[in-house]
Write an enzyme that holds these catalytic residues in place. Structure first.
Site, PDB file in Angstrom:
ATOM      1  N   ASP A  98       0.850  -1.175   0.000  1.00  0.00           N
ATOM      2  CA  ASP A  98       0.000   0.000   0.000  1.00  0.00           C
ATOM      3  C   ASP A  98       0.896   1.238   0.000  1.00  0.00           C
ATOM      4  OD1 ASP A  98      -2.571   1.399   0.511  1.00  0.00           O
ATOM      5  OD2 ASP A  98      -3.161  -0.522   1.389  1.00  0.00           O
ATOM      6  N   ASP A 199      -3.045   4.449  -2.223  1.00  0.00           N
ATOM      7  CA  ASP A 199      -4.093   4.896  -1.318  1.00  0.00           C
ATOM      8  C   ASP A 199      -4.525   6.329  -1.616  1.00  0.00           C
ATOM      9  OD1 ASP A 199      -5.498   4.386   1.363  1.00  0.00           O
ATOM     10  OD2 ASP A 199      -4.436   6.251   1.805  1.00  0.00           O
ATOM     11  N   GLU A 256      -6.532   3.814  -5.760  1.00  0.00           N
ATOM     12  CA  GLU A 256      -7.831   3.888  -5.079  1.00  0.00           C
ATOM     13  C   GLU A 256      -8.501   5.178  -5.536  1.00  0.00           C
ATOM     14  OE1 GLU A 256      -9.847   3.933  -0.644  1.00  0.00           O
ATOM     15  OE2 GLU A 256      -8.032   5.071  -1.042  1.00  0.00           O
ATOM     16  N   HIS A 325     -11.206  -3.531   3.223  1.00  0.00           N
ATOM     17  CA  HIS A 325     -11.161  -3.223   4.658  1.00  0.00           C
ATOM     18  C   HIS A 325     -11.944  -1.961   5.007  1.00  0.00           C
ATOM     19  CE1 HIS A 325      -8.321  -0.700   2.686  1.00  0.00           C
ATOM     20  NE2 HIS A 325      -8.169   0.024   3.781  1.00  0.00           N
ATOM     21  N   ASP A 326     -12.498  -1.277   4.015  1.00  0.00           N
ATOM     22  CA  ASP A 326     -13.278  -0.060   4.287  1.00  0.00           C
ATOM     23  C   ASP A 326     -14.776  -0.291   4.149  1.00  0.00           C
ATOM     24  OD1 ASP A 326     -10.977   1.497   4.681  1.00  0.00           O
ATOM     25  OD2 ASP A 326     -10.826   1.975   2.551  1.00  0.00           O
TER      26      ASP A 326
END
Ligand code: GLC
Ligand code: CA
Length: 550
Positions: A98, A199, A256, A325-326
């Protein structure tokens, strides 16, 4: 289009804190991941993305980095990372990490220098502004609520933070800052990692005047996305990053990218443009927002996914995902965990997995993990959840209302420990897990599902095998079928005389269609989530079938 290893790959996302604890301190770690590589290989995974494992005070579970070139002590050491990378490669898999460079931690040495005085050489690496009439420089509300500005008494100015106040935003206008980020990226690439998930890339560029946003409801802080989400000029930063780093390596990149719509997707991932390889687009993620209702209508999903499939056909490549994970767990959100847990988990799997693009599986998705139960504020961990809690409380919402809301939207749902087996703590840890294990672990876990040929896990395994064996399921063109059917999502994949049809009944009622609309008499059903085809033109609740046409 070009042949590339990452187009053929199946990817798996790991949230290290919750994956596997190897030393009984209750926290997942790098050696835990290494222990489980054979499991991933056996499942058919080719590419692993691990969420941040860098040194961090953990205000936002690792997305607040205080040293990009150190490993978080709780997760292990750099030697552990090197071994993990080597073990991944030894198994013929690849590893991406990430890249969190919209912001750092407030404990990062760059920020400590920047805040130390107004004339520090790194002052401009972040965004500092004077207040206005004793208040923040503008009325922007942050992504995790509250103001985007924090006052720093030492130099009597405010700094910008789109996320928590402990995640100050880097100033991408600053060339030296960018050069330092690129050095760091090269350092990891030279170590041999295979790419980055980037990210919050959508937020790097900010509206240059930092003007107030319209505030018709007279809120204390007003939603500010328009001023920093996919803002004009953002692609110049992407080009700069690509020119200086990305294009010099044979790697894969996934940005992202909230705020990007299918009609502009090609500008980001168009193959000849040399920017990013894929983006995690957010159009279907918006369906998690409360206004969207609990379960999206198939018509809405058809519209979004089809737009992306068509926009990139022959031009670029999709990243396919339904969990991360969000987000909350997909089977709880789109499926029916009460009456058709297994069927809906597998039906949703087939739905997204066989479209054109690289499919990503989020840890636990492959066993149909579900949302968890929260009883009070103490049961939550996520910093964004806590901010939302405070905000809703201030609006006079009751505890029950807040919990109900967060159960359907809260990021903690996907962060409970991975359910490996029926032993204490689901086999995640021999110590006390940092976060409560979902109470359903004795029913939903890897060990049980490995024994059961009809499990969600084995369905994923079959999907992966099928995709690997059939070029049409990798490169084939996507064509929507039965476009107006209210329950069934159906699509075709077509490649030079080879065709597949994927059928998904996205509802808890059986669903029919007329043979003339989509004839299947001569087709062979190669995968399904019911024991057999009972009636060719009728699907059971959440039934999915994959047909080979020719
Ligand atoms: C991304 C991450 C999320 C994090 C945020 C700030 O959206 O996926 O987990 O909180 O960026 O870094
Ligand atoms: Ca540990």
């Amino acid at each position: 289009m070009e042949k590339k290893w990452w187009k053929e790959a199946v990817a798996y996302q790991i949230y290290p804190r919750s994956f596997k604890d190897s030393n009984s301190d209750g926290i997942g770690d790098l050696n835990g991941i290494t222990e489980k590589l054979d499991y991933l290989k056996d499942l058919g995974i080719d590419l692993i993305w691990i969420c941040p494992m860098y040194k961090s005070p953990n205000d936002d579970n690792g997305y607040d980095i205080s040293d990009y070139q150190e490993i978080m002590a709780e997760f292990g050491t750099m030697a552990d990372f090197d071994r993990l990378l080597q073990q991944v490669h030894e198994r013929g898999m690849r590893l991406i990490i990430d890249l969190v460079v919209n912001h750092t931690s407030d404990e990062h040495p760059w920020f400590l220098e920047s805040r130390s005085s107004r004339d520090n050489p790194k002052r401009d690496w972040y965004t500092w502004r004077d207040g206005k009439e004793g208040a923040e420089p503008n009325n922007w509300e942050g992504i995790f609520k509250g103001s985007t500005w924090e006052f720093d008494p030492q130099t009597e100015q405010y700094y910008l933070h789109l996320f928590t106040r402990r995640q100050p935003d880097l100033n991408w206008e600053n060339k030296e800052m960018r050069a330092a980020v690129y050095d760091m990226m090269r350092w990891w690439l030279d170590k041999g990692i295979d790419g980055f998930r980037i990210d919050a890339i959508a937020h790097l560029k900010k509206e240059p005047l930092f003007a107030n946003v319209p505030n018709p409801d007279k809120l204390r802080y007003a939603p500010s996305m328009k001023s920093h989400l996919n803002y004009d000029g953002l692609l110049e930063y992407v080009d700069d990053m690509s020119r200086n780093v990305l294009k010099n390596y044979d790697i894969v990149t996934v940005g992202e990218m909230n705020g990007l719509f299918a009609d502009h997707a090609e500008e980001w991932v168009g193959e000849h443009r040399g920017r990013l390889n894929m983006v995690f687009q957010f159009e279907h993620v918006r369906l998690w927002e409360p206004e969207a209702g609990l379960r999206p209508e198939p018509a809405v999903l058809k519209k979004i996914f089809t737009a992306w499939q068509e926009a990139l056909e022959g031009k670029g490549w999709n990243a396919l995902y339904v969990e991360n994970h969000d987000l909350t767990r997909i089977t709880s959100r789109w499926g029916d965990t009460e009456h058709h847990w297994r069927e809906s988990a597998t039906c949703i799997a087939a739905l997204y997995f066989l479209m054109q693009g690289t499919p990503f599986i989020y840890q636990g998705q492959e066993i149909g993990m579900t949302n968890t139960r929260f009883e009070s504020l103490d049961d939550f961990d996520d910093v964004s959840v806590k901010n939302i809690w405070r905000e809703m409380e201030a609006q006079g919402k009751s505890e029950a209302e807040i919990i109900a809301f967060l159960t359907h939207t809260g990021r903690d749902n996907s962060r409970t420990p991975m359910q490996w087996n029926s032993w204490p703590n689901a086999g995640f840890s021999d110590g006390t897990p940092w976060f409560k294990v979902n109470t359903n672990f004795e029913m939903i876990n890897v060990a049980i599902q490995q024994q059961d040929p009809d499990s969600v896990l084995n369905f994923y395994r079959s999907l992966i095998q099928l995709r690997k064996q059939q070029r049409a399921l990798i490169d084939g063109r996507y064509v929507l079928e039965l476009p107006d059917h209210p329950q069934i999502y159906a699509y075709r994949r077509v490649l030079e005389g080879m065709e597949f049809v994927v059928l998904c009944n996205m509802s808890s009622k059986s669903a029919r269609w007329r043979g003339e609309q989509l004839p299947l008499e001569w087709a062979e059903c190669v995968l399904g989530n019911y024991p057999k085809v009972d009636e060719i033109y009728r699907l059971h609740p959440w039934e999915t079938r994959v047909y080979k046409i020719s």
